[in-house]
Write a protein that holds these residues in place. Structure first.
Motif, PDB file in Angstrom:
ATOM      1  N   ALA A  94       0.825  -1.210   0.000  1.00 42.60           N
ATOM      2  CA  ALA A  94       0.000   0.000   0.000  1.00 42.60           C
ATOM      3  C   ALA A  94       0.862   1.265   0.000  1.00 42.60           C
ATOM      4  N   LEU A  95       2.015   1.209   0.647  1.00 40.34           N
ATOM      5  CA  LEU A  95       2.895   2.376   0.719  1.00 40.34           C
ATOM      6  C   LEU A  95       3.320   2.845  -0.680  1.00 40.34           C
ATOM      7  N   PHE A  96       3.550   1.895  -1.575  1.00 42.14           N
ATOM      8  CA  PHE A  96       4.050   2.251  -2.902  1.00 42.14           C
ATOM      9  C   PHE A  96       2.999   2.196  -4.006  1.00 42.14           C
ATOM     10  N   TRP A  97       1.736   1.990  -3.657  1.00 45.63           N
ATOM     11  CA  TRP A  97       0.683   2.064  -4.678  1.00 45.63           C
ATOM     12  C   TRP A  97       0.606   3.469  -5.241  1.00 45.63           C
ATOM     13  N   ASP A  98       0.368   3.558  -6.541  1.00 41.61           N
ATOM     14  CA  ASP A  98       0.133   4.865  -7.152  1.00 41.61           C
ATOM     15  C   ASP A  98      -1.209   5.409  -6.662  1.00 41.61           C
ATOM     16  N   VAL A  99      -1.246   6.690  -6.405  1.00 41.02           N
ATOM     17  CA  VAL A  99      -2.501   7.362  -6.074  1.00 41.02           C
ATOM     18  C   VAL A  99      -2.923   8.096  -7.340  1.00 41.02           C
ATOM     19  N   VAL A 100      -3.991   7.601  -7.972  1.00 38.73           N
ATOM     20  CA  VAL A 100      -4.423   8.158  -9.249  1.00 38.73           C
ATOM     21  C   VAL A 100      -5.935   8.384  -9.233  1.00 38.73           C
ATOM     22  N   GLU A 101      -6.381   9.203 -10.168  1.00 38.06           N
ATOM     23  CA  GLU A 101      -7.813   9.433 -10.319  1.00 38.06           C
ATOM     24  C   GLU A 101      -8.445   8.253 -11.051  1.00 38.06           C
ATOM     25  N   LEU A 102      -9.747   8.099 -10.927  1.00 40.28           N
ATOM     26  CA  LEU A 102     -10.451   6.941 -11.479  1.00 40.28           C
ATOM     27  C   LEU A 102     -10.244   6.759 -12.984  1.00 40.28           C
ATOM     28  N   ASP A 103     -10.165   7.862 -13.722  1.00 44.84           N
ATOM     29  CA  ASP A 103     -10.001   7.724 -15.169  1.00 44.84           C
ATOM     30  C   ASP A 103      -8.595   7.260 -15.565  1.00 44.84           C
ATOM     31  N   GLN A 104      -7.699   7.133 -14.590  1.00 39.42           N
ATOM     32  CA  GLN A 104      -6.348   6.656 -14.858  1.00 39.42           C
ATOM     33  C   GLN A 104      -6.170   5.183 -14.480  1.00 39.42           C
ATOM     34  N   LEU A 105      -7.296   4.487 -14.273  1.00 40.05           N
ATOM     35  CA  LEU A 105      -7.248   3.066 -13.948  1.00 40.05           C
ATOM     36  C   LEU A 105      -7.462   2.235 -15.206  1.00 40.05           C
ATOM     37  N   SER A 106      -6.848   1.060 -15.233  1.00 42.05           N
ATOM     38  CA  SER A 106      -7.043   0.130 -16.351  1.00 42.05           C
ATOM     39  C   SER A 106      -8.416  -0.527 -16.206  1.00 42.05           C
ATOM     40  N   PRO A 107      -8.867  -1.268 -17.214  1.00 40.20           N
ATOM     41  CA  PRO A 107     -10.159  -1.961 -17.104  1.00 40.20           C
ATOM     42  C   PRO A 107     -10.205  -2.944 -15.927  1.00 40.20           C
ATOM     43  N   ASP A 108      -9.023  -3.417 -15.481  1.00 40.71           N
ATOM     44  CA  ASP A 108      -8.972  -4.330 -14.344  1.00 40.71           C
ATOM     45  C   ASP A 108      -9.005  -3.602 -13.003  1.00 40.71           C
ATOM     46  N   GLY A 109      -9.045  -2.269 -13.022  1.00 41.23           N
ATOM     47  CA  GLY A 109      -9.163  -1.496 -11.789  1.00 41.23           C
ATOM     48  C   GLY A 109      -7.855  -1.158 -11.109  1.00 41.23           C
ATOM     49  N   VAL A 110      -6.738  -1.338 -11.795  1.00 40.75           N
ATOM     50  CA  VAL A 110      -5.450  -0.969 -11.223  1.00 40.75           C
ATOM     51  C   VAL A 110      -4.859   0.176 -12.035  1.00 40.75           C
ATOM     52  N   SER A 111      -3.931   0.893 -11.413  1.00 39.50           N
ATOM     53  CA  SER A 111      -3.333   2.018 -12.128  1.00 39.50           C
ATOM     54  C   SER A 111      -2.501   1.494 -13.300  1.00 39.50           C
ATOM     55  N   ILE A 112      -2.442   2.271 -14.338  1.00 42.38           N
ATOM     56  CA  ILE A 112      -1.698   1.892 -15.539  1.00 42.38           C
ATOM     57  C   ILE A 112      -0.210   1.987 -15.216  1.00 42.38           C
TER      58      ILE A 112
END
Length: 188
Positions: A94-112
């Motif tokens: 969780a510490l290194f997860w990208d913090v992105v807006e919803l429109d920056q997520l892939s179809p699988d729900g993870v950041s690109i």
């Protein structure tokens, strides 16, 4: 040659370091069957040239509050985690997860992931996760994650070809000491 069980077997042998049977390859050659024929139709030279690519380092400060929030959210019951004195296992994810807006997520729900090349297959699933813990994590630690795309390979599944890729993330402290090494395998 028409498709036969032996021809299919020989085609499945070309898996490089990921399952190649060195004794079976000469047997296929003697029978005039090219081992691995058709195995890498999805892996172009351009795609394979991405192996070794690294992402920019990501540096984060570990806080007592973040440790406490993670411990509560994941149901950790040990007092050292609930009080934020030490980070529990998996905290670094969780510490290194990208913090992105919803429109920056892939179809699988993870950041690109900008580390990865454009693959010809898109739907991803987990293929494995190996985490080596070398040092404990404490509040006040500055940690840096360095990610490298270490492998791309193809295997045939029941429904067709699959692409596997592996990313290694080394997490180090400010002294350069290895804290965590994580190897992630994904399947497309």
């Amino acid at each position: 040659l028409p498709e036969t069980p032996l021809r299919g077997f020989c085609r499945q042998l070309a898996q490089g370091a990921h399952g190649q049977d060195s004794q079976a390859l000469p047997a296929c050659a003697l029978l005039g069957i090219e081992a691995g024929a058709g195995m890498n139709e999805l892996l172009s030279e351009e795609l394979l040239s991405a192996i070794g690519r690294t992402a920019p380092p990501c540096r984060e400060l570990v806080t007592r509050r973040d440790i406490r929030k993670y411990a509560i959210a994941t149901g950790n019951r040990q007092r050292k985690y609930l009080d934020g004195d030490q980070a529990p296992p998996m905290f670094h994810v969780a510490l290194f997860w990208d913090v992105v807006e919803l429109d920056q997520l892939s179809p699988d729900g993870v950041s690109i992931d900008r580390l990865l090349p454009k693959f010809p297959l898109e739907k991803a699933m987990a293929g494995g996760l190996l985490i080596e813990y070398h040092r404990d994590i404490f509040p006040g630690d500055w940690l840096t994650a360095n990610r490298t795309l270490t492998d791309i390979y193809q295997k045939n599944g029941r429904s067709g070809p699959l692409i596997f890729y592996e990313v290694v993330m080394d997490v180090v402290n400010d002294d350069g000491d290895l804290v965590i090494r994580e190897k992630t395998t994904r399947i497309l």
